[in-house]
Scaffold this active site. Structure first.
Site, short mmCIF file in Angstrom:
data_model
loop_
_atom_site.label_atom_id
_atom_site.label_comp_id
_atom_site.label_asym_id
_atom_site.label_seq_id
_atom_site.Cartn_x
_atom_site.Cartn_y
_atom_site.Cartn_z
NE ARG A 18 44.82 0.49 22.95
CZ ARG A 18 44.52 -0.26 21.90
NH1 ARG A 18 43.64 -1.26 22.04
NH2 ARG A 18 45.08 -0.07 20.73
CG HIS A 210 48.69 -3.07 15.76
ND1 HIS A 210 48.59 -2.13 16.76
CD2 HIS A 210 48.45 -4.26 16.36
CE1 HIS A 210 48.29 -2.73 17.91
NE2 HIS A 210 48.20 -4.02 17.68
CB CYS A 243 41.89 -8.72 20.48
SG CYS A 243 40.33 -7.84 20.20
CG ASN A 252 50.18 -6.17 20.46
OD1 ASN A 252 49.52 -5.90 19.48
ND2 ASN A 252 49.70 -6.08 21.70
#
Length: 314
Positions: A18, A210, A243, A252
């Protein structure tokens, strides 16, 4: 070796399918996404965030959510999906989703950029989503973005993070994931934010972290969070991610980099690092570029293998 303040085991919340793929400019075929999820589960990841039931206009890469989820829904793992509103929840429940997540912003600027609402308006939108999911026996995770810094507003006060996190908890979110969306956090800020949440009655056992690796701080920040009681870490296979609503956000924390550190510290995850590296190499071949993960790069080089290219076979 181990550090005395570390947990014995860490749960890795894999967000690659995702959050890792959502920023890819070229549409990834649904068959490749499904195979990625299968490989991640086979590598031992027991939580794999599959997709988001967001309107295709906002995130075109995830327009195939309704087609993808049925292809993997029978896998023996937790398979949460992101739902931005009640319509997204309806679609997820219709397909048998057993866990969902909502995505809130700590800052007003990003709430406007990402959700076209104020923070309070977005929380009001999430309230019936969380209530209905809980009523259906479906646990809800609450994401908090911009917990450490915002590209428009600068540094974010820890008290503000605690305030919004508390409101998500009041809505009924069982787990809260603290997002360093643009990767500006440092370990001292992590301590401050976790301290503010603890003072607000939000203990570390219901938190996840995160981190993005924009400034190379993701592993240091993660280690700090683990030393302060957090046991759930979000990460993305191969270090993919970004993003679409925050241009300064880079990849990430790579799941392989996280595993290399945790393995060296004697912290259990249940994930097969070699199998995961092989999966990220395979995915790099599908995307036509090498994995950003330092561990994938190093282990590939030590094995004397060539970096994958777009012609590598499935």
């Amino acid at each position: 070796m181990t550090l005395g303040t570390l947990p014995r085991r860490v749960r890795v919340h894999e967000v690659g399918p995702r959050d890792g793929l959502q920023n890819e400019s070229a549409v990834v075929p649904v068959e490749v996404k499904a195979e990625l999820v299968r490989r991640l589960v086979a590598a031992g990841l027991d939580t794999v965030e599959v997709t988001s039931f967001v309107h295709p206009r906002w995130v075109p890469q995830l327009a195939d959510a309704g087609e993808l989820f049925p292809l993997v829904s029978d896998l023996p793992a937790r398979l949460p999906v992101l739902v931005p509103n009640e319509r997204g929840l309806d679609r997820a429940l219709e397909l048998g989703a057993r866990e969902v997540a909502v995505f809130a912003s700590v800052t007003e600027s990003f709430a406007r950029a990402n959700l076209n609402r104020t923070v309070e308006e977005s929380l009001a939108m999430f309230a019936p989503v969380v209530a209905r999911a809980n009523a259906a026996g479906v646990p809800v995770r609450g994401y908090l973005s911009m917990c450490f810094g915002d590209p428009w507003e600068g540094a974010v006060p820890p008290a503000r993070v605690a305030e919004v996190a508390g409101k998500l908890a009041e809505l009924g979110c069982g787990e809260l994931s603290l997002g360093d969306t643009i990767g500006v956090a440092t370990p001292g800020q992590v301590v401050d934010v976790l301290g503010a949440l603890d003072a607000a009655g939000l203990a570390a056992d219901r938190l996840a972290v995160h981190f993005h690796d924009t400034y190379g701080q993701a592993l240091a920040n993660t280690l700090t969070a683990l030393q302060h009681g957090v046991t759930t870490v979000d990460a993305s296979a191969g270090g993919l991610g970004g993003c679409p609503f925050a241009g300064s956000a880079t990849g990430n924390l790579a799941t392989e980099d996280l595993l290399w550190m945790l393995d060296g510290l004697g912290v259990e995850t249940g994930v097969d690092l070699d199998a995961l590296v092989a999966t990220s190499r395979w995915l790099a071949g599908r995307l036509g570029r090498p994995s950003p993960s330092r561990t994938v790069t190093a282990l590939t080089a030590s094995a004397g293998e060539e970096p994958p290219d777009s012609h590598e076979e499935t």
